[in-house]
Design a protein around this motif. Structure first.
Motif, PDB file in Angstrom:
ATOM      1  N   ASN A 204       0.956  64.346  48.228  1.00  0.00           N
ATOM      2  CA  ASN A 204       1.284  64.839  47.021  1.00  0.00           C
ATOM      3  C   ASN A 204       0.909  64.015  46.054  1.00  0.00           C
ATOM      4  N   GLY A 205       0.747  64.010  44.882  1.00  0.00           N
ATOM      5  CA  GLY A 205       0.344  63.047  43.664  1.00  0.00           C
ATOM      6  C   GLY A 205      -1.035  62.792  43.632  1.00  0.00           C
ATOM      7  N   GLU A 207      -2.904  65.027  41.759  1.00  0.00           N
ATOM      8  CA  GLU A 207      -3.470  65.945  40.704  1.00  0.00           C
ATOM      9  C   GLU A 207      -4.591  65.253  39.790  1.00  0.00           C
ATOM     10  N   GLU A 236      -5.470  66.919  45.722  1.00  0.00           N
ATOM     11  CA  GLU A 236      -4.696  67.718  46.457  1.00  0.00           C
ATOM     12  C   GLU A 236      -4.690  69.164  46.144  1.00  0.00           C
ATOM     13  N   GLU A 238      -3.379  71.004  43.854  1.00  0.00           N
ATOM     14  CA  GLU A 238      -3.285  71.103  42.118  1.00  0.00           C
ATOM     15  C   GLU A 238      -4.397  70.245  41.576  1.00  0.00           C
ATOM     16  N   SER A 659       1.623  70.493  49.335  1.00  0.00           N
ATOM     17  CA  SER A 659       0.581  70.140  48.269  1.00  0.00           C
ATOM     18  C   SER A 659      -0.628  69.664  48.718  1.00  0.00           C
TER      19      SER A 659
HETATM   20 CA    CA Z   1       1.364  68.161  43.486  1.00  0.00          CA
END
Ligand code: CA
Length: 751
Positions: A204-205, A207, A236, A238, A659
């Motif tokens: 995650n992280g 984006e 990721e 998103e 994610s």
């Molecule tokens: Ca995310």
């Protein structure tokens, strides 16, 4: 008299001093000191110009107050000739400031932000503009050290015509921050930017854009995101994470991005007239709807292959009385007049599970065209979809209608043969011009976004793009050739030649080592033959690697990654290769990876692995169980693993984060004989897959081998095993039976 002269001189010098002062504040500055002086005395209308050259460790603090009529501008002497390097960054605070022409490269920000629209947590920038700036591959060396490239605070700021490419570490590329009252209802405009390649983060992280955070997600941001171009932004799930209310995403293009525009938190979002092209690339997604009063109109999606949360269109299930950071129920939301061509998946009530049990209510899906003559089953419905009203949707004749609790939904869908023609890059059905994007604004492309004066960077790892270097047999000849090689080169070994390495070979760039004909043999002595350093990737073709001359130590390996954090993802490929006699001592691996390294892909095709004391692929060094893992795509095809003490394939991804996409395994036409029996093999398996998200396994044979162990953890991993024989072997074990098995046979007592 003297007094008069003195007074005259004083007056004269005051006059000149003021003139000088005026000229510095509008002139060219060459040092930080001069820059600071110029900023300190800047008046409305002034222009401060950074001199050409490299500005090293320059932290520009641009705090000033211009006016609407007379903004204060920070520009450069020549665009494309001013570089901020090392530990440089810029902060803006005040009113009516313009920044243009900065290029950040060859370094990283010493703070958490490269371009920040604030001075402190109390002083922000309002009515400011950052335009025609570049941030290129400007990363710290630690991949899980977080920073943002751009943080917008304050109100009425514009970020436009910038080029951001090559973010590799954790942290959003561009964030709109709402963590203070002065930054709410901000009316920022983010437009005509070129968001270039962003590699898979493996966590995650990653984006590319985030507007708000869950904590402030019920506040209005009123940010407009329009006319931007996103190219292979695949950090990721998103690509865009909308986490606040009343944002508009209009007329943006997304090109081969793995992920979706996600309305993760916040309501009243408008998503219209966007162009999303997957070109059939894996994991390419579209638009994901969560929360209330969302409007998704006139978008165009083509060639998107993603499923589950990264489908072409997803309406999620929510959590009843959701905490602010989980999933709110989808209510009062509409998707209409969208054109989806050759997209593989459309999903309703996605994420439905014991926690996410609140189905969409009072929603509409009307007048969309969903056309895919290559795949019949594009709809997946996970829960009660009666809260979505379907009307006037047109489907290709072959499309299987969605169902609700097992009953086909026939109302609201019409199957129709349409003629699609490509017009201005879009496949449009004749006679339905109002469906899909209007053509009032120009479609964003690589050419009409970003800056014109900076080269476009393609950071996708490609082998065999350089020159061929012939390497004669002998000792350390490969190392010597590798030292003279550069990006994409191919070292060509003599057919059937024998090569010996008494030193390890560092691989700092993309390198291929290939035999000219019959397999060349490489022996080596040190604890590793190849070290893939940060920035390196390695392809072996037609090579035989033997461990027979290795030093007698435990824990040798043929290939290892850097022992330190690698900010660059890497690829490792072996094709038509033999790896034999890696058994001088215990725990001899073929590939040894370290924590904080990430393989874009590992591919083993037509390879033979014989007599190895340790593991072949052991990608399990991220053990914090926070959704981080060691590699995205693993391909094993037509290989033989024989007499392997450890695990042939060991992939590990722990934690419950949703994610990311990987690890993804494609395993086919492969035989395992006597694999996994070494007493040090604590996994007790021949193949061990923990938290793998997608595994397609077929035509496998296990003989006298340990088990194929599955551990299914997050989301709904798609694991398929088809045509596998287990002969005098342990079979498949799993913590969960939610995987697909077909044609699995167990045989005992063979000779
Ligand atoms: Ca995310």
């Amino acid at each position: 008299m003297n007094k008069l002269i003195f007074l005259f001189v004083v007056l004269l010098s005051t006059f000149f001093f003021n003139c000088n002062n005026l000229s510095t504040s509008i002139g060219t500055v060459s040092t930080i000191k001069e820059f600071n002086e110029a900023v300190g005395s800047a008046e409305p209308g002034d222009v401060i110009t950074l001199a050409n050259g490299v500005w090293k460790d320059a932290e520009l603090k641009f705090y000033a107050k211009g006016t609407l009529q007379d903004p204060i501008t920070l520009t450069v002497e020549t665009k494309g000739k001013v570089f901020l390097e090392g530990e440089s960054n810029i902060r803006l605070a005040g009113e009516h400031l313009i920044v243009e022409g900065l290029v950040f490269r060859n370094g990283h920000t010493p703070t958490g932000e490269v371009i920040s629209f604030k001075k402190s947590n109390k002083e922000f920038c309002n009515n400011c503009r950052v335009t025609e700036c570049v941030v290129d591959n400007y990363n710290p060396s630690e991949r899980h050290e977080s920073d943002y490239w751009v943080s917008l605070y304050g109100k009425n700021n514009r970020f436009d015509h910038n080029y951001l490419v090559g973010k590799r570490n954790r942290g959003v590329t561009l964030a709109v921050r709402l963590n203070n009252p002065e930054s709410l209802e901000n009316n920022h405009r983010i437009d005509h930017n070129y968001f270039g390649y962003r590699q898979v983060l493996g966590s995650n992280g990653g984006e590319t854009m985030r507007i708000g955070t869950s904590h402030h997600s019920l506040k209005n941001s009123n940010t407009l995101v329009e006319d931007n171009y996103f190219e292979v932004c695949s950090g990721e799930l998103e690509i865009i994470s909308s986490k606040s209310c009343q944002n508009t995403y209009r007329n943006n293009s997304m090109y081969e991005c793995q992920g979706t525009l996600t309305m993760r938190h916040g309501n009243e979002t408008l998503v219209e007239n966007n162009y999303i092209f997957g070109n059939g690339k894996p994991n390419t997604g579209g638009i994901r709807i969560i929360n209330e009063t969302q409007t998704v109109n006139n978008n165009y999606c083509e060639g998107l292959t993603g499923n589950r949360f990264r489908s072409a269109m997803v309406i999620m299930n929510g959590v009843p009385n959701s905490p602010i950071n989980r999933y709110f129920q989808v209510k009062d939301s509409k998707a209409s007049n969208n054109l989806l061509v050759n997209c593989e998946n459309i999903q309703f009530c996605a994420g439905s599970d014991a926690e996410r049990s609140a189905v969409p209510v009072n929603c509409e899906m009307t007048n969309n065209i969903i056309y895919n003559t290559n795949k019949d089953e594009v709809f997946t419905v996970y829960d009660d979809v009666s809260g979505i009203k379907f009307d006037g949707n047109i489907l290709s004749p072959n499309t299987v209608l969605p169902t609700n609790k097992g009953k086909t939904i026939s109302e609201g869908f019409v199957k129709k043969e349409l003629t699609l023609k490509r017009v201005n890059g879009l496949l449009r059905p004749e006679g339905y011009e109002t469906i899909g994007p209007n053509t009032k604004s120009e479609r964003p492309t690589a050419d009409n976004t970003g800056v014109s004066w900076y080269p476009k960077k393609d950071y996708i790892i490609k082998f065999n793009t350089g020159k061929k270097i012939a390497v004669a047999p002998g000792e350390n000849t490969i190392l010597e050739a590798a030292k003279t090689s550069s990006q994409g080169d191919i070292l060509v070994l003599e057919a059937g030649g024998t090569y010996h390495q008494s030193k390890s070979i560092n691989v700092p760039h993309t390198l291929t080592i290939r035999s000219a004909g019959a397999k060349a043999t490489i022996t080596f002595e040190r604890s590793s033959l190849f070290n893939i350093e940060n920035g390196g990737s390695l392809s072996l073709e037609g090579i035989k690697v033997s461990g027979e001359k290795c030093d007698d130590y435990a824990g040798n390996s043929v290939v290892r990654t850097s022992r330190y954090s690698m900010i660059n993802n890497y690829k490792f490929k072996a094709k038509n290769c033999d790896f034999v006699d890696l058994d001088v001592n215990h725990s001899f691996n073929v590939l040894r990876v370290y924590k904080n390294t990430f393989a874009d892909s590992v591919s083993l095709v037509n390879c033979k692995f014989d007599n190895i004391s340790g593991h072949v692929l052991n990608m399990n060094k991220e053990t914090d169980d926070i959704g981080i893992y060691n590699g995205e795509n693993v391909l094993v095809d037509n290989c033989t693993f024989k007499d392997i003490g450890g695990v042939a394939i060991n992939l590990y991804r722990g934690g419950r984060d949703e994610s990311t996409f990987g690890p993804i395994l494609d395993l086919s036409n492969t035989t395992f004989v006597n694999v996994g029996h070494d007493k040090r093999n604590k996994y007790n398996a021949a193949v061990n897959l923990h938290g793998v998200q997608l595994a397609d396994m077929k035509n496998l044979k296990f003989e006298k081998s340990k088990k194929l162990a599955l551990h299914l953890v997050v989301g709904d991993p798609v694991i398929k095993i088809e045509n596998a024989d287990f002969i005098d072997s342990e079979e498949i074990t799993s913590n969960d039976d939610a995987y697909q098995r077909k044609n699995i046979t167990l045989k005992k007592g063979s000779k």
